[in-house]
Design an enzyme around this catalytic site. Structure first.
Site, PDB file in Angstrom:
ATOM      1  N   ASP A  95       0.775  -1.243   0.000  1.00  0.00           N
ATOM      2  CA  ASP A  95       0.000   0.000   0.000  1.00  0.00           C
ATOM      3  C   ASP A  95       0.803   1.288   0.000  1.00  0.00           C
ATOM      4  OD1 ASP A  95       1.097  -0.011   2.499  1.00  0.00           O
ATOM      5  OD2 ASP A  95      -0.771  -0.378   3.577  1.00  0.00           O
ATOM      6  N   GLU A 117      -0.120  -9.047  -1.075  1.00  0.00           N
ATOM      7  CA  GLU A 117      -0.793  -8.469   0.107  1.00  0.00           C
ATOM      8  C   GLU A 117      -1.972  -7.595  -0.358  1.00  0.00           C
ATOM      9  OE1 GLU A 117       0.444  -5.332   3.173  1.00  0.00           O
ATOM     10  OE2 GLU A 117       1.350  -7.112   4.035  1.00  0.00           O
ATOM     11  N   GLU A 131      -2.441   5.099   2.554  1.00  0.00           N
ATOM     12  CA  GLU A 131      -2.327   3.681   2.191  1.00  0.00           C
ATOM     13  C   GLU A 131      -3.658   3.065   1.746  1.00  0.00           C
ATOM     14  OE1 GLU A 131      -0.956   5.072   4.858  1.00  0.00           O
ATOM     15  OE2 GLU A 131       1.185   4.728   4.676  1.00  0.00           O
ATOM     16  N   HIS A 208       5.212   5.675  13.342  1.00  0.00           N
ATOM     17  CA  HIS A 208       5.703   6.485  12.216  1.00  0.00           C
ATOM     18  C   HIS A 208       4.618   6.944  11.238  1.00  0.00           C
ATOM     19  CE1 HIS A 208       5.338   2.536  10.303  1.00  0.00           C
ATOM     20  NE2 HIS A 208       5.175   3.203   9.183  1.00  0.00           N
ATOM     21  N   ARG A 210       1.817   8.448   8.790  1.00  0.00           N
ATOM     22  CA  ARG A 210       1.468   9.828   8.413  1.00  0.00           C
ATOM     23  C   ARG A 210       0.166  10.287   9.055  1.00  0.00           C
ATOM     24  NH1 ARG A 210       4.093  12.362   3.459  1.00  0.00           N
ATOM     25  NH2 ARG A 210       5.805  10.948   3.031  1.00  0.00           N
ATOM     26  N   HIS A 241      12.059   5.509  13.610  1.00  0.00           N
ATOM     27  CA  HIS A 241      12.026   5.671  12.142  1.00  0.00           C
ATOM     28  C   HIS A 241      12.885   6.875  11.742  1.00  0.00           C
ATOM     29  CE1 HIS A 241      10.158   6.089   8.146  1.00  0.00           C
ATOM     30  NE2 HIS A 241       9.578   4.924   8.340  1.00  0.00           N
TER      31      HIS A 241
HETATM   32  C1  UD1 Z   1       6.298   5.057   4.078  1.00  0.00           C
HETATM   33  C2  UD1 Z   1       4.984   4.522   3.543  1.00  0.00           C
HETATM   34  C3  UD1 Z   1       4.204   3.838   4.656  1.00  0.00           C
HETATM   35  C4  UD1 Z   1       5.055   2.790   5.352  1.00  0.00           C
HETATM   36  C5  UD1 Z   1       6.372   3.377   5.776  1.00  0.00           C
HETATM   37  C6  UD1 Z   1       7.229   2.250   6.296  1.00  0.00           C
HETATM   38  C7  UD1 Z   1       3.926   5.830   1.754  1.00  0.00           C
HETATM   39  C8  UD1 Z   1       3.003   6.931   1.440  1.00  0.00           C
HETATM   40  N1  UD1 Z   1       4.159   5.622   3.054  1.00  0.00           N
HETATM   41  O1  UD1 Z   1       6.011   6.002   5.110  1.00  0.00           O
HETATM   42  O2  UD1 Z   1       3.062   3.223   4.112  1.00  0.00           O
HETATM   43  O3  UD1 Z   1       4.356   2.344   6.494  1.00  0.00           O
HETATM   44  O4  UD1 Z   1       7.024   4.003   4.662  1.00  0.00           O
HETATM   45  O5  UD1 Z   1       8.279   2.677   7.052  1.00  0.00           O
HETATM   46  O6  UD1 Z   1       4.407   5.181   0.875  1.00  0.00           O
HETATM   47  N2  UD1 Z   1      13.952   8.459   5.575  1.00  0.00           N
HETATM   48  C9  UD1 Z   1      15.312   8.362   5.559  1.00  0.00           C
HETATM   49  N3  UD1 Z   1      15.880   7.158   5.277  1.00  0.00           N
HETATM   50  C10 UD1 Z   1      15.158   6.041   5.049  1.00  0.00           C
HETATM   51  C11 UD1 Z   1      13.758   6.139   5.081  1.00  0.00           C
HETATM   52  C12 UD1 Z   1      13.162   7.356   5.334  1.00  0.00           C
HETATM   53  O7  UD1 Z   1      16.011   9.330   5.780  1.00  0.00           O
HETATM   54  O8  UD1 Z   1      15.727   4.966   4.817  1.00  0.00           O
HETATM   55  C13 UD1 Z   1      13.330   9.769   5.854  1.00  0.00           C
HETATM   56  C14 UD1 Z   1      13.386  10.740   4.673  1.00  0.00           C
HETATM   57  O9  UD1 Z   1      13.532  12.048   5.156  1.00  0.00           O
HETATM   58  C15 UD1 Z   1      11.979  10.583   4.054  1.00  0.00           C
HETATM   59  C16 UD1 Z   1      11.161  10.392   5.315  1.00  0.00           C
HETATM   60  O10 UD1 Z   1      11.962   9.580   6.162  1.00  0.00           O
HETATM   61  O11 UD1 Z   1      11.612  11.685   3.309  1.00  0.00           O
HETATM   62  C17 UD1 Z   1       9.821   9.742   5.151  1.00  0.00           C
HETATM   63  O12 UD1 Z   1       9.908   8.621   4.276  1.00  0.00           O
HETATM   64  P1  UD1 Z   1       8.595   8.153   3.476  1.00  0.00           P
HETATM   65  O13 UD1 Z   1       8.856   6.985   2.621  1.00  0.00           O
HETATM   66  O14 UD1 Z   1       7.984   9.350   2.834  1.00  0.00           O
HETATM   67  O15 UD1 Z   1       7.754   7.646   4.739  1.00  0.00           O
HETATM   68  P2  UD1 Z   1       6.232   7.561   4.987  1.00  0.00           P
HETATM   69  O16 UD1 Z   1       5.406   8.044   3.842  1.00  0.00           O
HETATM   70  O17 UD1 Z   1       5.962   8.140   6.312  1.00  0.00           O
HETATM   71  N1  UDP Z   2      11.250  -3.220  11.321  1.00  0.00           N
HETATM   72  C1  UDP Z   2      12.635  -3.348  11.268  1.00  0.00           C
HETATM   73  N2  UDP Z   2      13.397  -2.485  12.006  1.00  0.00           N
HETATM   74  C2  UDP Z   2      12.848  -1.509  12.765  1.00  0.00           C
HETATM   75  C3  UDP Z   2      11.428  -1.360  12.783  1.00  0.00           C
HETATM   76  C4  UDP Z   2      10.664  -2.233  12.028  1.00  0.00           C
HETATM   77  O1  UDP Z   2      13.158  -4.227  10.619  1.00  0.00           O
HETATM   78  O2  UDP Z   2      13.604  -0.771  13.412  1.00  0.00           O
HETATM   79  C5  UDP Z   2      10.440  -4.162  10.524  1.00  0.00           C
HETATM   80  C6  UDP Z   2       9.284  -4.815  11.244  1.00  0.00           C
HETATM   81  O3  UDP Z   2       9.682  -5.950  11.952  1.00  0.00           O
HETATM   82  C7  UDP Z   2       8.364  -5.145  10.099  1.00  0.00           C
HETATM   83  C8  UDP Z   2       8.557  -3.960   9.151  1.00  0.00           C
HETATM   84  O4  UDP Z   2       9.825  -3.400   9.495  1.00  0.00           O
HETATM   85  O5  UDP Z   2       8.801  -6.312   9.412  1.00  0.00           O
HETATM   86  C9  UDP Z   2       7.474  -2.942   9.368  1.00  0.00           C
HETATM   87  O6  UDP Z   2       7.820  -1.765   8.718  1.00  0.00           O
HETATM   88  P1  UDP Z   2       7.217  -0.360   9.089  1.00  0.00           P
HETATM   89  O7  UDP Z   2       6.706  -0.413  10.483  1.00  0.00           O
HETATM   90  O8  UDP Z   2       8.244   0.633   8.738  1.00  0.00           O
HETATM   91  O9  UDP Z   2       6.033  -0.202   8.057  1.00  0.00           O
HETATM   92  P2  UDP Z   2       4.510  -0.702   8.018  1.00  0.00           P
HETATM   93  O10 UDP Z   2       4.488  -2.155   8.310  1.00  0.00           O
HETATM   94  O11 UDP Z   2       3.754   0.108   9.026  1.00  0.00           O
HETATM   95  O12 UDP Z   2       4.074  -0.353   6.647  1.00  0.00           O
END
Ligand code: UD1
Ligand code: UDP
Length: 380
Positions: A95, A117, A131, A208, A210, A241
Site C-alpha cells: 500500500d 498483500e 495507504e 511512524h 502519516r 524511524h
Molecule cells: C512510508 C509509507 C508507509 C510505510 C512506511 C514504512 C507511503 C506513502 N508511506 O512512510 O506506508 O508504512 O514508509 O516505514 O508510501 N527516511 C530516511 N531514510 C530512510 C527512510 C526514510 O532518511 O531509509 C526519511 C526521509 O527524510 C523521508 C522520510 O523519512 O523523506 C519519510 O519517508 P517516506 O517513505 O515518505 O515515509 P512515509 O510516507 O511516512
Molecule cells: N522493522 C525493522 N526495524 C525496525 C522497525 C521495524 O526491521 O527498526 C520491521 C518490522 O519488523 C516489520 C517492518 O519493518 O517487518 C514494518 O515496517 P514499518 O513499520 O516501517 O512499516 P509498516 O508495516 O507500518 O508499513
C-alpha cells in the site's frame, strides 16, 4: 517468463525479498528486482539481511519527501526500467506510494500486474492515509491478487474483482520471520544483548504513520513517557524511524524519560528477534501487527482503525487509539494484570504458515501455463 518485483520501503522489502528469491529458484522464471528506494538506509539494510541485489535502483528518496514527489519520481524512473528489462509481469506489494506508482507504470506500459498483500481495507479513505487509497487504486489495476487471508478475498469479491485472479496465500512476512527468528540469536546492537528480558518487562515500540503526524503523535509520545515513568519494572525500547517528522516528535516529547531506550532503526533480523523476546508491542505499524501475533506477543495498536482485523478477532491485538489516557490505561493493565496479559499472549497465525511465497510463485506459473493445476489456497 520475466517477473519484475518492484518495491521501495522497508516493509515492502522485508515482505518481497523472500518472494524474489523463491521466483529465482523456479526454472521457468527469470526473477528481476527494481527498487525505487523510496527509503534508502532502511531499504539497503533489508537487502543486505536477505542478500538481494536489485537489477535497477531508481534512488528517488529525498528528506521530507512529499507524496506527489515520491509518486512522480517513481513513475518517471519506472519508464526506463520497464523499457530496458521488458518484464512480462510486474509484482507490487501492499500500500505504499511505490506500490501505486509501480502498478500505474505497469498499466501505462500494458504489462500485467500481480498485487502481493491484496485486499486489505478499512473503507475509510483517510485512515490509513494514504495507504487505504493506494490499495484501492492498485486493486483496480491488478490482474492477479495475492490475498493474505480469506477476509481480504471477500473484500475484493465485494468490489467485483474476478475470482479467477484471486488467490489466498498467507502473508509473505511469515515466510520472512521463519528465516530470521532463532532462539540463539546474538544481537549486533550490543545494548539489546544486555536487556533484562524475563526479569523486567521489555516493551517494544514503533510509531511512524502519516495519519498520526501532529496531535496523535504527540499524544502517543506523552503516553509512552507516562508508561515508562509509572512502571519501574518496564524497559521501553523504541527503534525510531528515520523520518524527520517522527524524530522531532520523539525528541520533543519522549527523549530523556526514564527506562526509555531510543535507538536507530534495527536490521530486520534484529527487530524480529527483539520482538520474539519482548513482553508487549505498542505500534502503529502494519507489519508488526502481523508478526507479533505469530510470535505470541500481545499488541496494542496506536491507531483508530486497522485494516488487519484478523488478530483483533483472535484476541492478541487490541486497538488502543491515539488518546493519551486510553493508551496508558490499556498498557498499564497488560503490565500489571497477569490474567489480562495471559489472555492476549497466545501465538496465533491468521496471517500465514510461512509458505506464501511458494503459493504466489505456483499461482504465477499456473497463470502462464507453466503448471497444470490451480494452487490450493491457504486456510488459517
Ligand atoms: C512510508 C509509507 C508507509 C510505510 C512506511 C514504512 C507511503 C506513502 N508511506 O512512510 O506506508 O508504512 O514508509 O516505514 O508510501 N527516511 C530516511 N531514510 C530512510 C527512510 C526514510 O532518511 O531509509 C526519511 C526521509 O527524510 C523521508 C522520510 O523519512 O523523506 C519519510 O519517508 P517516506 O517513505 O515518505 O515515509 P512515509 O510516507 O511516512
Ligand atoms: N522493522 C525493522 N526495524 C525496525 C522497525 C521495524 O526491521 O527498526 C520491521 C518490522 O519488523 C516489520 C517492518 O519493518 O517487518 C514494518 O515496517 P514499518 O513499520 O516501517 O512499516 P509498516 O508495516 O507500518 O508499513
Amino acid at each position: 517468463m520475466r517477473i519484475m518485483s518492484v518495491f521501495g520501503t522497508r516493509p515492502e522489502a522485508i515482505k518481497m525479498c523472500p518472494l524474489v528469491k523463491e521466483l529465482a529458484a523456479r526454472p521457468g522464471i527469470e526473477s528481476l528486482c527494481c527498487v525505487t528506494a523510496q527509503h534508502r538506509q532502511m531499504l539497503d539494510s533489508v537487502l543486505e539481511v536477505f542478500g538481494v541485489t536489485p537489477d535497477r535502483d531508481l534512488d528517488i528518496m529525498t528528506p521530507r519527501q512529499t507524496l506527489s514527489g515520491i509518486t512522480s519520481k517513481c513513475l518517471l524512473g519506472m519508464d526506463e526500467a520497464v523499457d530496458q528489462l521488458k518484464p512480462d509481469m510486474i509484482l507490487v506489494h501492499g500500500d505504499t506510494s511505490t506500490t501505486f506508482a509501480g502498478a500505474l507504470s505497469a498499466y501505462y506500459h500494458q504489462v500485467a500486474v500481480g498485487h502481493v498483500e491484496a485486499g486489505l481495507r478499512t473503507y475509510d479513505k483517510y485512515a490509513p492515509f494514504p495507504e487505504e487509497m493506494n490499495r484501492v487504486l492498485t486493486s483496480s489495476i491488478a490482474d492477479l491478487h495475492f490475498c493474505p487471508t480469506a477476509g481480504n478475498r471477500e473484500n475484493l469479491l465485494r468490489e467485483g474483482r474476478d475470482p479467477e485472479g484471486i488467490f489466498i496465500t498467507g502473508n509473505t512476512v511469515i515466510d520472512a520471520l521463519k528465516t530470521t527468528v532463532r532462539k540463539d540469536f546474538r544481537f549486533a546492537t550490543g545494548e539489546l544483548n544486555r536487556l533484562p528480558y524475563g526479569e523486567k518487562k521489555v516493551l517494544l515500540v514503533t510509531c511512524h504513520r502519516r495519519e498520526n503526524y501532529g496531535e496523535p503523535m504527540k499524544n502517543i509520545m506523552l503516553a509512552l513517557r507516562q508508561i515508562a515513568e509509572e512502571n519501574r519494572d518496564v524497559e521501553l525500547v523504541y527503534p525510531v524511524h528515520l523520518s524527520p517528522v517522527v524524530r522531532e516528535a520523539v525528541d520533543r516529547y519522549l527523549r530523556g524519560a526514564p527506562r526509555v531506550h531510543l535507538i536507530d532503526p534495527l536490521p530486520a533480523d534484529e527487530m524480529h528477534n527483539l520482538m520474539d523476546r519482548c513482553y508487549l508491542v505498542l505500534t502503529d505499524s502494519g507489519g508488526l501487527q502481523e508478526e507479533a501475533p505469530a510470535l505470541g506477543k500481545p499488541v496494542l495498536v496506536l491507531r483508530r482503525e486497522t485494516e488487519r482485523p484478523e488478530a483483533v478477532a483472535a484476541g492478541t491485538v487490541k486497538l488502543a487509539g491515539v488518546v493519551q489516557d486510553d493508551i496508558v490505561t490499556m498498557a498499564t493493565r497488560l503490565i500489571r494484570d497477569k490474567r489480562a496479559y495471559d489472555e492476549m499472549a497466545r501465538a496465533v497465525n491468521p496471517y500465514g504458515d510461512g509458505n506464501a511465497c511458494r503459493r504466489i510463485a505456483d499461482a504465477i506459473e499456473w497463470r502462464y501455463g507453466l503448471r497444470a493445476e490451480r494452487p490450493a489456497g491457504y486456510e488459517a
